[in-house]
Design a protein around this motif. Sequence first.
Motif, PDB file in Angstrom:
ATOM      1  N   ASP A   1       0.908  -1.079   0.199  1.00  0.00           N
ATOM      2  CA  ASP A   1      -0.234   0.039   0.126  1.00  0.00           C
ATOM      3  C   ASP A   1       1.012   1.219  -0.149  1.00  0.00           C
ATOM      4  OD1 ASP A   1      -2.080  -1.833   0.152  1.00  0.00           O
ATOM      5  OD2 ASP A   1      -2.191  -1.421   2.381  1.00  0.00           O
TER       6      ASP A   1
ATOM      7  N   PHE B   1       0.063   5.823   0.238  1.00  0.00           N
ATOM      8  CA  PHE B   1      -0.832   6.947   1.009  1.00  0.00           C
ATOM      9  C   PHE B   1      -1.063   8.005  -0.056  1.00  0.00           C
ATOM     10  CE2 PHE B   1      -0.713   5.584   5.207  1.00  0.00           C
ATOM     11  CZ  PHE B   1       0.370   4.976   5.323  1.00  0.00           C
TER      12      PHE B   1
ATOM     13  N   ARG C   1      -4.503   5.694   3.608  1.00  0.00           N
ATOM     14  CA  ARG C   1      -3.986   4.496   3.045  1.00  0.00           C
ATOM     15  C   ARG C   1      -4.776   3.970   2.067  1.00  0.00           C
ATOM     16  NH1 ARG C   1      -1.217   0.211   6.826  1.00  0.00           N
ATOM     17  NH2 ARG C   1      -0.127  -1.066   5.254  1.00  0.00           N
TER      18      ARG C   1
END
Length: 780
Positions: free
Chosen positions: A346, A348, A420
């Motif tokens: 992941d 941001f 996120r």
Amino acid sequence: MKITNPWPFLILYLAFFPFSSKISIAAQDTITSSTSLSANDNLTSAGSTFVLGFFTRGNSTYLGIWYKRISVQTVVWVANRDAPLSKSTGILRIDGGNLILVEGLDKVVWSTNISKTGAAQPIAQLLDTGNLVLREDGNNNSGRRLWQSFEHPSDTLLPGMRLGWNSKVGLNRSLTSWKNDDDPSSGDYNYKMDQNGLAQCLVRFQSHLKYRTGPWTGVRFSGVPEMQPNPIYGFYCGSTPDEVFYTYELLNSSLISRLVLNRTGHIERYTWDLESNDGIWKLYWRAPTDQCDEYSKCGPYGICNVNSSSVCGCVKGFEPKTPKEWSLGVTSAGCVRKAKLECTGDGFLKLTEMKLPDSLQAFVDSSKSLEECEIECLNSCSCVAYASADIAKGSGCIRWAGDLTDLKQFSYGGQDLYIRVPASELGHFKGKKTLLATILSVNSVVLLFFLCGYYYWWKKKKGYKMNERHGDIFNDNETEDSGKSSELQLFSFNVIVAITKNFSESNMIGKGGFGLVYKGQLPNGQEIALKRLSKNSGQGIDEFKNEVKLIAKLQHKNLVRLLGCCISREEKILIYEYMCNKSLDSLLFDQTRSIILDWRKRFNIIVGIARGILYLHEDSRLRIIHRDLKASNILLDDDMNPKISDFGMARIFGGNQTQANTNKVVGTYGYMSPEYAMDGLFSIKSDIFSFGVWELWKEDRILELIDSSMSISTSNSEVLRCIQVGLLCVQENAIDRPNMSSVIYMLGDERMMPLPKQPAFCFWRGYCSDYSRNEITIRE
């Protein structure tokens, strides 16, 4: 008859009136064990700032504290708010170490309720801060405090008071609204510090959360961008393992101030100027301010933005959870992710100018830097967002788990929030850094430069390149916002000619003293309106620059949006978003078209204009005085939403400036305030006057003002309310006119309106008359 020995009379008095054995007092600040306060007495603080005494509301009597030095009795604390005295027979005295209020034959209706005072001879004293304290008797007020009213607020927070909780002593200081103006008993609204998350303040209606300030950011609450450093107030929020509190101090000794939770659930900060002696409380700040302050208006992962046409939108990478309901404006279900988080891959998404989400499932670590915060969030699969805990220092770490709720985006004054998202939402970049921080390969850098060069060449070829010869239009340092103007597109004259088909008459949609307005279409299909100033319009290059810079810096759904401009030789052209319903006057004064404006549309237009003016006067970083508000300068979009236009004569006020003088009076007679027309004095109250003219005034048969074309289902009370607000706005003396925040408040609640004085349609002192629709516009 001469009484030579008074003692028998004194003995009889004491024998038959045992409950009055304590000497009543007045005109001092202290109650001792041998004195009391009765219905006809007051305690006055040493500096004559506050008064403690009995006051009446309706048929009930209360013990309270109010200001001494102002003409309007403003109660800031009530002892027996939920146990009123039926008659003015109350006595306040010290008994058993407690301060008690008794009625009749020693019926205790209120007490400080201290179980163990530890003091044989306590005294009660009213301080100049407005605090009533019960303390041990000591020299120079040095005795230990046993109880104080500041720890038991009513509906008002005074400077120096603390709002918040202290687990060590078992206190939770909060404000509770009055039930109504004539009943100070506990109402339905409560304002307190959050006990379950970060330091933030919450407004609840009964048990329902209605509004929150957002967490403390080190300098202000995240959801209150107006809370900037200023010469009037100093704000502070403290946090320890045992206590979380908010307080403020007044920095200007010529003012007095209070923060109050009113009966409708609004937090309002007022000031009273002791030097000007104008005799009114002035509204300094108010919350909630708009529909986006409604708690969780757009649901989880929904972003509320009043400047957006749809108000609610989803975070990038999310979509409405209930699309059908969302399209109908039912947005409380919020948004859901399009793709699941991968945890290990992941990144941001950076959101700017944000009110931080609710902090029920948030964790704070003041020792961490923002970079460390990112790493910790990435290393925890349950972490969905992070932000800085202290924007002043650029340090501290807040991390969120669970859904992000109550997101709001501002035009300015918010902070960065990092949400996120899976790598697929970040352009397929993998790794543990945000997209902005991803390290590009050498080939990527070369490609990026190539793409930037191509884009620059393409814009130049299409005529969208900034005209360097006139680039200085945006380069002055008038305000700190001036850099925003460079985002505007500066069109070449050739492009304008093509868009308007060489200014074809078939494309012309309006005209006025300033010049002509044409309809056009950009290459991307967007419809636009082009305002081509005539050479004799009176608007020179400076005035043109003024309009461009002002509109570029202002963003609000009730202000027209400027897309670009063109300066070529003697041509000055402004490019706006196109408004299909044209200007308000084109409907109001056309009998065949005015039928479109039923009362509901008219009321929404009135409120929309008011919100636009409020933004100009109070809510934008700049303070703007429009100086030419009139029906022809209000444009209507597809949904009949009003947008204020024509800022050519507007002026910026700096700092705390509220008025100015000019030798050149500009604007339109009939909409012009008397003090401006006669003396060249303009202020925010000048725009208030122009707003009031919307509600034309005639005689006493008010309902005859209703346009005959409107539906018979018109709400008479709502119409009367608007007319009364209009009358208040056009009062002759500027000081008597309400500010725009009060106007909006009154439009929503007729119970809080004062009676207007004679409206002023005066252009020379001593001569007043009606005005016709024959408008004479004066320009500089």
